[in-house]
Design a protein around this motif. Sequence first.
Motif, PDB file in Angstrom:
ATOM      1  N   ASP A   1       0.840  -1.209   0.000  1.00 24.56           N
ATOM      2  CA  ASP A   1       0.000   0.000   0.000  1.00 24.56           C
ATOM      3  C   ASP A   1       0.874   1.257   0.000  1.00 24.56           C
ATOM      4  OD1 ASP A   1      -2.235  -1.549   0.094  1.00 24.56           O
ATOM      5  OD2 ASP A   1      -2.421  -1.482   2.296  1.00 24.56           O
ATOM      6  N   GLY A   2       0.446   2.218  -0.778  1.00 24.08           N
ATOM      7  CA  GLY A   2       1.146   3.518  -0.819  1.00 24.08           C
ATOM      8  C   GLY A   2       2.495   3.456  -1.516  1.00 24.08           C
ATOM      9  N   TYR A   3       2.759   2.329  -2.174  1.00 22.15           N
ATOM     10  CA  TYR A   3       4.083   2.173  -2.805  1.00 22.15           C
ATOM     11  C   TYR A   3       4.362   3.256  -3.844  1.00 22.15           C
ATOM     12  CZ  TYR A   3       7.670   0.570  -5.971  1.00 22.15           C
ATOM     13  OH  TYR A   3       8.775   0.540  -6.784  1.00 22.15           O
ATOM     14  N   PHE A   4       3.411   3.547  -4.698  1.00 16.16           N
ATOM     15  CA  PHE A   4       3.684   4.473  -5.811  1.00 16.16           C
ATOM     16  C   PHE A   4       3.891   5.918  -5.349  1.00 16.16           C
ATOM     17  CE2 PHE A   4       1.825   0.873  -8.181  1.00 16.16           C
ATOM     18  CZ  PHE A   4       2.927   0.625  -9.011  1.00 16.16           C
ATOM     19  N   GLU A   5       3.224   6.282  -4.258  1.00 16.25           N
ATOM     20  CA  GLU A   5       3.435   7.634  -3.710  1.00 16.25           C
ATOM     21  C   GLU A   5       4.882   7.740  -3.208  1.00 16.25           C
ATOM     22  OE1 GLU A   5       0.620   5.791  -2.742  1.00 16.25           O
ATOM     23  OE2 GLU A   5      -0.567   6.871  -4.222  1.00 16.25           O
ATOM     24  N   LYS A   6       5.298   6.693  -2.522  1.00 16.73           N
ATOM     25  CA  LYS A   6       6.657   6.655  -1.962  1.00 16.73           C
ATOM     26  C   LYS A   6       7.698   6.643  -3.100  1.00 16.73           C
ATOM     27  CE  LYS A   6       9.121   3.455   0.366  1.00 16.73           C
ATOM     28  NZ  LYS A   6       9.076   2.040   0.393  1.00 16.73           N
ATOM     29  N   LEU A   7       7.361   5.882  -4.143  1.00 17.46           N
ATOM     30  CA  LEU A   7       8.274   5.760  -5.292  1.00 17.46           C
ATOM     31  C   LEU A   7       8.533   7.125  -5.933  1.00 17.46           C
ATOM     32  CD1 LEU A   7       9.655   3.752  -7.455  1.00 17.46           C
ATOM     33  CD2 LEU A   7       7.586   4.158  -8.761  1.00 17.46           C
ATOM     34  N   THR A   8       7.458   7.897  -6.153  1.00 16.72           N
ATOM     35  CA  THR A   8       7.599   9.210  -6.780  1.00 16.72           C
ATOM     36  C   THR A   8       8.517  10.096  -5.932  1.00 16.72           C
ATOM     37  OG1 THR A   8       5.346   8.946  -7.570  1.00 16.72           O
ATOM     38  CG2 THR A   8       6.271  11.151  -7.703  1.00 16.72           C
ATOM     39  N   THR A   9       8.296  10.089  -4.621  1.00 13.84           N
ATOM     40  CA  THR A   9       9.125  10.909  -3.728  1.00 13.84           C
ATOM     41  C   THR A   9      10.582  10.476  -3.818  1.00 13.84           C
ATOM     42  OG1 THR A   9       7.220  10.777  -2.267  1.00 13.84           O
ATOM     43  CG2 THR A   9       9.184  11.825  -1.366  1.00 13.84           C
ATOM     44  N   GLU A  10      10.798   9.157  -3.782  1.00 13.44           N
ATOM     45  CA  GLU A  10      12.180   8.645  -3.805  1.00 13.44           C
ATOM     46  C   GLU A  10      12.900   8.983  -5.109  1.00 13.44           C
ATOM     47  OE1 GLU A  10      12.544   4.529  -2.672  1.00 13.44           O
ATOM     48  OE2 GLU A  10      11.624   4.941  -0.738  1.00 13.44           O
ATOM     49  N   ILE A  11      12.198   8.825  -6.207  1.00 18.33           N
ATOM     50  CA  ILE A  11      12.836   9.114  -7.505  1.00 18.33           C
ATOM     51  C   ILE A  11      13.170  10.602  -7.608  1.00 18.33           C
ATOM     52  CG2 ILE A  11      12.454   9.191 -10.016  1.00 18.33           C
ATOM     53  CD1 ILE A  11      10.934   6.532  -9.707  1.00 18.33           C
ATOM     54  N   ASN A  12      12.233  11.446  -7.183  1.00 12.92           N
ATOM     55  CA  ASN A  12      12.496  12.890  -7.234  1.00 12.92           C
ATOM     56  C   ASN A  12      13.681  13.266  -6.354  1.00 12.92           C
ATOM     57  OD1 ASN A  12      10.548  13.633  -9.107  1.00 12.92           O
ATOM     58  ND2 ASN A  12       8.946  13.697  -7.560  1.00 12.92           N
ATOM     59  N   ALA A  13      13.779  12.619  -5.187  1.00 13.75           N
ATOM     60  CA  ALA A  13      14.897  12.913  -4.282  1.00 13.75           C
ATOM     61  C   ALA A  13      16.215  12.483  -4.919  1.00 13.75           C
ATOM     62  CB  ALA A  13      14.691  12.193  -2.958  1.00 13.75           C
ATOM     63  N   LYS A  14      16.205  11.310  -5.550  1.00 16.62           N
ATOM     64  CA  LYS A  14      17.429  10.818  -6.199  1.00 16.62           C
ATOM     65  C   LYS A  14      17.851  11.733  -7.333  1.00 16.62           C
ATOM     66  CE  LYS A  14      17.644   5.899  -5.222  1.00 16.62           C
ATOM     67  NZ  LYS A  14      17.585   4.552  -5.745  1.00 16.62           N
ATOM     68  N   LEU A  15      16.872  12.197  -8.102  1.00 18.79           N
ATOM     69  CA  LEU A  15      17.198  13.082  -9.224  1.00 18.79           C
ATOM     70  C   LEU A  15      17.731  14.420  -8.718  1.00 18.79           C
ATOM     71  CD1 LEU A  15      14.278  12.354 -11.679  1.00 18.79           C
ATOM     72  CD2 LEU A  15      16.662  11.752 -11.974  1.00 18.79           C
ATOM     73  N   ALA A  16      17.187  14.895  -7.603  1.00 18.91           N
ATOM     74  CA  ALA A  16      17.659  16.163  -7.030  1.00 18.91           C
ATOM     75  C   ALA A  16      19.101  16.019  -6.552  1.00 18.91           C
ATOM     76  CB  ALA A  16      16.759  16.584  -5.886  1.00 18.91           C
ATOM     77  N   ASP A  17      19.432  14.851  -5.991  1.00 18.98           N
ATOM     78  CA  ASP A  17      20.802  14.593  -5.519  1.00 18.98           C
ATOM     79  C   ASP A  17      21.783  14.533  -6.667  1.00 18.98           C
ATOM     80  OD1 ASP A  17      20.144  14.517  -2.937  1.00 18.98           O
ATOM     81  OD2 ASP A  17      20.170  12.329  -2.699  1.00 18.98           O
ATOM     82  N   ASN A  18      21.302  14.022  -7.797  1.00 19.06           N
ATOM     83  CA  ASN A  18      22.193  13.845  -8.944  1.00 19.06           C
ATOM     84  C   ASN A  18      22.455  15.115  -9.719  1.00 19.06           C
ATOM     85  OD1 ASN A  18      22.851  11.189  -8.719  1.00 19.06           O
ATOM     86  ND2 ASN A  18      21.065  10.477  -9.825  1.00 19.06           N
ATOM     87  N   GLU A  19      21.597  16.113  -9.503  1.00 19.70           N
ATOM     88  CA  GLU A  19      21.768  17.343 -10.277  1.00 19.70           C
ATOM     89  C   GLU A  19      23.047  18.047  -9.874  1.00 19.70           C
ATOM     90  OE1 GLU A  19      18.533  20.162 -10.454  1.00 19.70           O
ATOM     91  OE2 GLU A  19      17.264  18.552 -11.223  1.00 19.70           O
ATOM     92  N   PRO A  20      23.873  18.433 -10.844  1.00 18.54           N
ATOM     93  CA  PRO A  20      25.114  19.108 -10.482  1.00 18.54           C
ATOM     94  C   PRO A  20      24.827  20.468  -9.863  1.00 18.54           C
ATOM     95  CG  PRO A  20      24.804  19.107 -12.849  1.00 18.54           C
ATOM     96  CD  PRO A  20      23.698  18.299 -12.281  1.00 18.54           C
ATOM     97  N   LYS A  21      25.430  20.727  -8.708  1.00 18.06           N
ATOM     98  CA  LYS A  21      25.210  22.010  -8.049  1.00 18.06           C
ATOM     99  C   LYS A  21      26.191  23.019  -8.595  1.00 18.06           C
ATOM    100  CE  LYS A  21      23.303  20.162  -3.834  1.00 18.06           C
ATOM    101  NZ  LYS A  21      23.660  18.820  -3.479  1.00 18.06           N
ATOM    102  N   VAL A  22      25.672  24.201  -8.945  1.00 16.88           N
ATOM    103  CA  VAL A  22      26.550  25.244  -9.482  1.00 16.88           C
ATOM    104  C   VAL A  22      27.077  26.073  -8.319  1.00 16.88           C
ATOM    105  CG1 VAL A  22      26.713  27.192 -11.066  1.00 16.88           C
ATOM    106  CG2 VAL A  22      25.169  25.305 -11.567  1.00 16.88           C
TER     107      VAL A  22
END
Lengths: 136, 180
Positions: A20-41
């Motif tokens: 239950d609630g897996y897809f909500e959690k998945l969206t949050t996790e993927i967005n967090a991972k993508l934010a971490d991967n973005e090169p910081k200027v």
Amino acid sequence: MKPFKLDNEQKIKSGFKIPDGYFEKLTTEINAKLADNEPKVVSIFSRKKVFYYAVAAVLVLALSIPLFNYYNTTISLSQEEVEDYITLQSGITEDDLVNALDKEDIEKLKVDLKIEDKVLEETLLNNTNLEEYITD
Amino acid sequence: MHEEKEFIAQLLDPKTQNKAFQKLLHDYQRPLYNHIRNIVINHDDTDDVLQNTFIKVFKHLKDFKGDSKLFSWMYRIATNEAITFINQKAKKNGLTSEELQTKIVNNIKADDYFDGNEIQIKLQKAIVALPEKQQLVFKMKYFEELKYEEISEILSTSVGALKASYHHAVKKIEEYMNNN
């Protein structure tokens, strides 16, 4: 019993469950991972930093002036002084020099003296100590 | 097709990228989850592979040429990620990928996120006994209900070959179900 025929049977589902609630959690996790991967200027020219680097550079330069003066005293030696030192002051023996020279060095040391036969004859005639020349 | 081009443009434009990617996530997370789950079977492994798939999709959006549909491109990435995952997991355990799959299916009853009955378990066992390509085609056609044309674009295989694969798979599965 009728033989099993896939098309005759009711559709068989895979049987897999999703938490239950897996897809909500998945969206949050993927967005967090993508934010971490973005090169910081990070601007290397931020004013504060430039100021500190400039102060540090001036300090290093200022402190290094006395050191530079202390170490930067080059003594120039004439060829003669070096030769004198080697022959008179140092503990280098002739054997040491011979051992330090290789064939190539010896070749380089060879001087092609063009001595005319006449001069050679005269020298030999006038010089009584012939042995020295013969043995060498 | 025009709509898809527009959507891809939105995905590539930094101003609209975030919103477009959220839509992509929303639209594809369930079908891609099912696709990956059918290959790797375990939920936690599926979660890992699905996250990697979306991250890869995001990172490589700029390389997407638009020669194929976004749908099949994403499915292709998911399939490759899932198969690579299975191979690596098998290698770590000193098994072949077939042996690993068989082991997982034999223990499927103990899986917290599987609530299939006897016939569902039997079907999983029949599938795992098939060659890898036939397994993939069967799962995509039977469980995911994809069209042959769609599977053809994802797996770069002709529709004719896919139909033959599915036909063989069904025959073997029926044979297994009748004899076990």
